[in-house]
Design a protein around this motif. Structure first.
Motif, PDB file in Angstrom:
ATOM      1  N   VAL A   1       0.843  -1.191   0.000  1.00  0.00           N
ATOM      2  CA  VAL A   1       0.000   0.000   0.000  1.00  0.00           C
ATOM      3  C   VAL A   1       0.880   1.244   0.000  1.00  0.00           C
ATOM      4  CG1 VAL A   1      -1.804   1.282   1.205  1.00  0.00           C
ATOM      5  CG2 VAL A   1      -1.784  -1.221   1.305  1.00  0.00           C
ATOM      6  N   THR A   2       0.735   2.055  -1.028  1.00  0.00           N
ATOM      7  CA  THR A   2       1.400   3.357  -1.055  1.00  0.00           C
ATOM      8  C   THR A   2       0.695   4.229  -2.076  1.00  0.00           C
ATOM      9  OG1 THR A   2       3.550   4.495  -1.145  1.00  0.00           O
ATOM     10  CG2 THR A   2       3.143   2.837  -2.837  1.00  0.00           C
ATOM     11  N   SER A   3       1.128   5.472  -2.205  1.00  0.00           N
ATOM     12  CA  SER A   3       0.502   6.396  -3.144  1.00  0.00           C
ATOM     13  C   SER A   3       0.693   5.914  -4.576  1.00  0.00           C
ATOM     14  CB  SER A   3       1.097   7.792  -2.987  1.00  0.00           C
ATOM     15  OG  SER A   3       0.895   8.277  -1.671  1.00  0.00           O
ATOM     16  N   ALA A   4      -0.330   6.120  -5.415  1.00  0.00           N
ATOM     17  CA  ALA A   4      -0.263   5.674  -6.809  1.00  0.00           C
ATOM     18  C   ALA A   4       0.956   6.249  -7.521  1.00  0.00           C
ATOM     19  CB  ALA A   4      -1.548   6.077  -7.536  1.00  0.00           C
ATOM     20  N   MET A   5       1.273   7.493  -7.240  1.00  0.00           N
ATOM     21  CA  MET A   5       2.409   8.146  -7.868  1.00  0.00           C
ATOM     22  C   MET A   5       3.733   7.507  -7.459  1.00  0.00           C
ATOM     23  SD  MET A   5       3.120  12.241  -7.758  1.00  0.00           S
ATOM     24  CE  MET A   5       1.349  12.523  -7.744  1.00  0.00           C
ATOM     25  N   HIS A   6       3.774   6.980  -6.260  1.00  0.00           N
ATOM     26  CA  HIS A   6       4.992   6.395  -5.689  1.00  0.00           C
ATOM     27  C   HIS A   6       5.121   4.903  -6.002  1.00  0.00           C
ATOM     28  CE1 HIS A   6       8.334   6.056  -2.992  1.00  0.00           C
ATOM     29  NE2 HIS A   6       7.687   5.385  -2.059  1.00  0.00           N
ATOM     30  N   MET A   7       4.076   4.316  -6.567  1.00  0.00           N
ATOM     31  CA  MET A   7       4.053   2.874  -6.742  1.00  0.00           C
ATOM     32  C   MET A   7       5.104   2.339  -7.723  1.00  0.00           C
ATOM     33  SD  MET A   7       2.680   0.221  -5.456  1.00  0.00           S
ATOM     34  CE  MET A   7       1.100   0.608  -4.709  1.00  0.00           C
ATOM     35  N   PRO A   8       5.351   2.966  -8.891  1.00  0.00           N
ATOM     36  CA  PRO A   8       6.359   2.398  -9.785  1.00  0.00           C
ATOM     37  C   PRO A   8       7.733   2.233  -9.130  1.00  0.00           C
ATOM     38  CG  PRO A   8       5.030   3.987 -10.964  1.00  0.00           C
ATOM     39  CD  PRO A   8       4.636   4.101  -9.519  1.00  0.00           C
TER      40      PRO A   8
END
Length: 277
Positions: A192-199
């Motif tokens: 679980v983390t921010s969508a922007m930080h996921m890659p």
């Protein structure tokens, strides 16, 4: 050392700071005889930059590829572990005010809590110490204290969660958590983390040998790629900070060998790329 250098580098290249530094340099050159023409060019360039940030959806354009890289998945019936990355709370305000303080990424806490309720048998883990240059030894400035309080407020027993509070960045999040919980081969873990930080996060977890199911939260852009258009410089420059940080982080982490690719993507894209090579 890489942690300190990354913080100092970001002070120089973050969009707002960079524009101010270039404007300052251009203004100083205006008072010279030989380089005044360069000063005018720099001042004009920064003025154009200010206008672009204010009147175009540039923040959304930069963020969209990051947020759309990993779609929200269909989760399996059984999950062995859930891990939430830090970055959703404000430890100094939590300490000073005596109650948990969350920031713009508070959806990480909410998504984490939702999954804990959905998978009561899963091993829940929070990872995040302090990403600040100063105050690394101050235990009260580490994120786990604020996260415990925030979880309690949304109805989750804080003792239900295992806390890793020594990590300072995403690389250490993955490495230290892996050492702490020792995930077994074949286990199903949700990240679980921010969508922007996921890659960048998925690339790091893959690099340390920990396969996870991405569960992105905290979206900042419109569904389907429609941008926000704001004629407000302060909000636009603030919205630009996080996506630029992620792109810089992707390049830096790839150069340091901390991610498995320059722009990590879903597992099926990764398998197709490997088959093609």
């Amino acid at each position: 050392m890489s942690f300190v250098l990354s913080k100092l580098l970001w002070l120089l290249v973050s969009p707002g700071n960079l524009l101010v530094l270039i404007l300052s340099a251009g203004t100083a050159l205006l008072f010279t005889r030989r380089l005044a023409h360069w000063g005018r060019r720099l001042v004009v360039a920064v003025t154009v930059g200010f206008v672009v940030v204010m009147v175009t959806p540039i923040a959304s354009w930069v963020a969209l590829p990051l947020e759309e890289r990993f779609p929200r998945p269909e989760l399996p019936e059984r999950v062995d572990g859930i891990i939430m990355l830090g970055g959703a709370v404000n430890p100094p305000i939590t300490r000073d005010r005596g109650e948990p303080s969350v920031n713009d990424a508070a959806e990480r806490v909410l998504g984490f809590a939702e999954l804990i309720r959905r998978y009561p048998q899963a091993h829940a883990v929070f990872t995040g110490g302090s990403g600040r240059l100063a105050g690394q030894d101050a235990l009260e400035l580490r994120e786990d204290i604020a996260v415990r309080g925030a979880l309690r407020q949304v109805g989750i027993d804080p003792d239900r969660v295992t806390y890793e509070n020594e990590s300072r960045n995403t690389w250490e999040n993955a490495l230290f958590s892996q050492r702490l919980v020792r995930p077994k081969p074949g286990e199903t873990w949700v990240l679980v983390t921010s969508a922007m930080h996921m890659p960048r996060s998925v690339g790091i977890f893959r690099q340390v040998g920990w396969d996870v199911i991405p569960y992105p939260v905290d979206y900042r852009t419109r569904f389907g790629g429609r941008p926000f258009v704001r004629f407000e410089f302060d909000k636009q420059i603030d919205a630009l900070q996080d996506p630029v940080r992620e792109w810089v982080g992707l390049v830096a982490y790839r150069l340091m060998g901390r991610t498995d690719s320059l722009f990590p993507g879903p597992a099926h894209d990764r398998a197709a790329a490997q088959a093609g090579s």
